[in-house]
Design an enzyme around this catalytic site. Sequence first.
Site, mmCIF file in Angstrom:
data_model
loop_
_atom_site.group_PDB
_atom_site.id
_atom_site.type_symbol
_atom_site.label_atom_id
_atom_site.label_comp_id
_atom_site.label_asym_id
_atom_site.label_seq_id
_atom_site.Cartn_x
_atom_site.Cartn_y
_atom_site.Cartn_z
ATOM 1 N N TYR A 73 29.333 -1.249 1.626
ATOM 2 C CA TYR A 73 28.757 -0.348 0.629
ATOM 3 C C TYR A 73 28.483 -1.092 -0.672
ATOM 4 O O TYR A 73 27.459 -0.883 -1.317
ATOM 5 C CB TYR A 73 29.691 0.841 0.350
ATOM 6 C CG TYR A 73 29.006 1.853 -0.545
ATOM 7 C CD1 TYR A 73 28.210 2.845 0.015
ATOM 8 C CD2 TYR A 73 29.116 1.770 -1.934
ATOM 9 C CE1 TYR A 73 27.523 3.739 -0.800
ATOM 10 C CE2 TYR A 73 28.433 2.667 -2.750
ATOM 11 C CZ TYR A 73 27.656 3.651 -2.176
ATOM 12 O OH TYR A 73 26.975 4.521 -2.974
ATOM 13 N N PHE A 125 -2.412 3.293 -10.891
ATOM 14 C CA PHE A 125 -2.036 3.473 -9.497
ATOM 15 C C PHE A 125 -1.358 4.838 -9.408
ATOM 16 O O PHE A 125 -0.663 5.257 -10.334
ATOM 17 C CB PHE A 125 -1.108 2.362 -8.990
ATOM 18 C CG PHE A 125 -0.814 2.540 -7.532
ATOM 19 C CD1 PHE A 125 -1.800 2.261 -6.592
ATOM 20 C CD2 PHE A 125 0.390 3.052 -7.097
ATOM 21 C CE1 PHE A 125 -1.566 2.495 -5.235
ATOM 22 C CE2 PHE A 125 0.624 3.284 -5.744
ATOM 23 C CZ PHE A 125 -0.353 2.999 -4.812
ATOM 24 N N THR A 126 -1.567 5.508 -8.278
ATOM 25 C CA THR A 126 -1.154 6.910 -8.138
ATOM 26 C C THR A 126 0.300 7.156 -8.549
ATOM 27 O O THR A 126 0.567 7.940 -9.468
ATOM 28 C CB THR A 126 -1.356 7.363 -6.682
ATOM 29 O OG1 THR A 126 -0.698 6.435 -5.819
ATOM 30 C CG2 THR A 126 -2.835 7.420 -6.325
ATOM 31 N N ASP A 216 3.372 -4.898 -12.479
ATOM 32 C CA ASP A 216 3.455 -4.263 -11.164
ATOM 33 C C ASP A 216 3.205 -5.405 -10.188
ATOM 34 O O ASP A 216 2.072 -5.807 -9.944
ATOM 35 C CB ASP A 216 2.431 -3.147 -11.010
ATOM 36 C CG ASP A 216 2.535 -2.474 -9.629
ATOM 37 O OD1 ASP A 216 3.069 -3.122 -8.698
ATOM 38 O OD2 ASP A 216 2.084 -1.329 -9.486
ATOM 39 N N LYS A 259 4.367 -4.612 0.498
ATOM 40 C CA LYS A 259 3.052 -5.272 0.509
ATOM 41 C C LYS A 259 3.256 -6.778 0.650
ATOM 42 O O LYS A 259 3.552 -7.252 1.735
ATOM 43 C CB LYS A 259 2.249 -4.928 -0.741
ATOM 44 C CG LYS A 259 2.227 -3.486 -1.289
ATOM 45 C CD LYS A 259 2.251 -2.368 -0.375
ATOM 46 C CE LYS A 259 2.017 -0.962 -0.929
ATOM 47 N NZ LYS A 259 2.323 -0.554 -2.233
ATOM 48 N N ARG A 383 -10.149 6.516 -1.250
ATOM 49 C CA ARG A 383 -9.703 6.172 -2.596
ATOM 50 C C ARG A 383 -10.851 6.591 -3.511
ATOM 51 O O ARG A 383 -11.741 5.812 -3.815
ATOM 52 C CB ARG A 383 -9.419 4.664 -2.725
ATOM 53 C CG ARG A 383 -8.018 4.282 -2.284
ATOM 54 C CD ARG A 383 -6.981 4.891 -3.200
ATOM 55 N NE ARG A 383 -5.596 4.586 -2.840
ATOM 56 C CZ ARG A 383 -4.642 5.498 -2.715
ATOM 57 N NH1 ARG A 383 -4.906 6.779 -2.831
ATOM 58 N NH2 ARG A 383 -3.408 5.152 -2.463
ATOM 59 N N PHE A 450 -3.812 13.662 -2.228
ATOM 60 C CA PHE A 450 -4.471 12.975 -1.118
ATOM 61 C C PHE A 450 -3.595 12.857 0.122
ATOM 62 O O PHE A 450 -4.090 12.772 1.232
ATOM 63 C CB PHE A 450 -4.945 11.578 -1.558
ATOM 64 C CG PHE A 450 -3.850 10.706 -2.089
ATOM 65 C CD1 PHE A 450 -3.470 10.777 -3.426
ATOM 66 C CD2 PHE A 450 -3.191 9.814 -1.261
ATOM 67 C CE1 PHE A 450 -2.439 9.982 -3.910
ATOM 68 C CE2 PHE A 450 -2.168 9.005 -1.742
ATOM 69 C CZ PHE A 450 -1.790 9.100 -3.074
HETATM 70 C C1 LIG Z 1 2.303 0.706 -3.099
HETATM 71 C C2 LIG Z 1 2.199 0.508 -4.540
HETATM 72 C C3 LIG Z 1 3.128 1.074 -5.423
HETATM 73 C C4 LIG Z 1 4.222 2.040 -4.977
HETATM 74 O O1 LIG Z 1 5.089 1.465 -4.083
HETATM 75 P P1 LIG Z 1 5.753 2.258 -2.859
HETATM 76 O O2 LIG Z 1 6.556 1.199 -2.189
HETATM 77 O O3 LIG Z 1 4.655 2.815 -2.016
HETATM 78 O O4 LIG Z 1 6.603 3.334 -3.426
HETATM 79 C C5 LIG Z 1 2.995 0.787 -6.758
HETATM 80 N N1 LIG Z 1 2.001 0.025 -7.226
HETATM 81 C C6 LIG Z 1 1.085 -0.515 -6.405
HETATM 82 C C7 LIG Z 1 0.008 -1.353 -6.967
HETATM 83 C C8 LIG Z 1 1.142 -0.280 -5.049
HETATM 84 O O5 LIG Z 1 0.203 -0.796 -4.249
#
Ligand SMILES: *Cc1c(COP(=O)(O)O)cnc(C)c1O
Length: 463
Positions: A73, A125-126, A216, A259, A383, A450
Amino acid sequence: MVKRSWAEPYKIKSVELLKMTTKAEREAAIAEAGYNTFLLRSEDVYIDLLTDSGTSAMSDLQWAALMRGDEAYAGSRNFYELERTVQEHYGYRYLVPCHQGRGAENIMSQILIKKGDYIPGNMYFTTTRLHQELAGGEFVDVIIDEAHDPANEHPFKGNVDMAKMAALVDRVGADKVPYISLEGNVNMAGGQPFSMENLRQLRSFCDKYNILIMLDATRTVENAFFIQQREAGYANKTVKQILREICDMTEGCTMSAKKDSLVNIGGFFACNDETIYRKAINLVVVYEGLHTYGGMAGRDMEALAQGIRESVMDEHQKARIGQVHYLGHLLEKEGVPIVQPLGSHAIFLDAKRFLPHVDQDLYPAQALAAALYVDSGIRSMERGNVSAGRDPKTGQNRRPKLELVRLTIPRRVYTQAHMDVVAESVIEIYEKRNQIKGLRMIYEPEYLRFFQARFAPVDGVGE
Ligand SMILES: *Cc1c(COP(=O)(O)O)cnc(C)c1O
């Protein structure tokens, strides 16, 4: 000189069998999914280009890393391995693991944003913008204008427009701008990088006004590859060196490890400031988990550490981006309207030019994504107007300049022949584009619509 291929620096050890479907089955499946590709069952998909998020193929070393999971843990050795790896490759002193990128965004937004603050960013970004808004901030787009023009060939469309930054600080005052959220290889602009020169300008501006630069970092290794390929003075530096140079000019980052880092789940917040770090480890126990796992299993942290090491290899990025560009060139040759220059993680169909006869409030990109699925079982993502949502002040659709369908290529998953199938299908739909009429939204969720919105064909007869 003979041109050399982008071929993969690996071979295949295990494969996953796919179900082949008929057109009639796909028509039924997309209707059942409310013409939203997010609501399709993955089983019914042949080539899944919905996202590059969490869809990478892990290497044998990453699978082996899973067996080294220490599921204690607290204080798992995998945490310390991940911490060392992030310190080495991203350079930040403090690491706070999170279950994925938005977990890190939530924590950072709550720490750094006060009600009434403004958060500039090189395009939204969303999830990033939503967390800024939930924390009481307002997002301000400061990306260069070129980024909003899908035909513009600027090599660094992810750049921050320094005049827009200065205008924001003039208008609201620097004390209302805690940080700029700087995204590597801007997703919503088509996977477009910022340049090192632009980052240096931003750094000196932010030093002057005491504004933090929070990266980011989600696709910043891919951004580093573009700097190596395109920016004067970087051709002889490695991707690994360039990544460090970027991070060293910023105060911290949020990261979706799903990613660049070649894992199926995970993320982190990292920073250099101890006070921010203390606040982050306090919040992480509320939302994610103890600060030495933050919502990740020990084995996943170990696989992430290995994934980071693989992601910064030049030959990996060359093949990864080489494959994406291979698909882009096939479409370009046939005159299909796509976002230029080609980005890192996806090819974006420009639905406004693809379907000029469909009004933006009939969601042309959504309709095109549905048509592509019916034709060949390829799953892509809208998008555009659906993703952009409504303006919180007016309640109207935002009708963004970019109305795109994203064909996102998972890392190390599909072959060159799969890319050929994708191109053939897109080209055929382009030839029959007048048959696509658009969609109306029949169900609209409150947040990030979306993901779960449902649609129906406008003319009542299929797309
Ligand atoms: C995917 C993404 C996020 C959010 O990350 P999650 O792992 O999906 O929560 C933030 N910023 C960018 C540019 C992304 O592509």
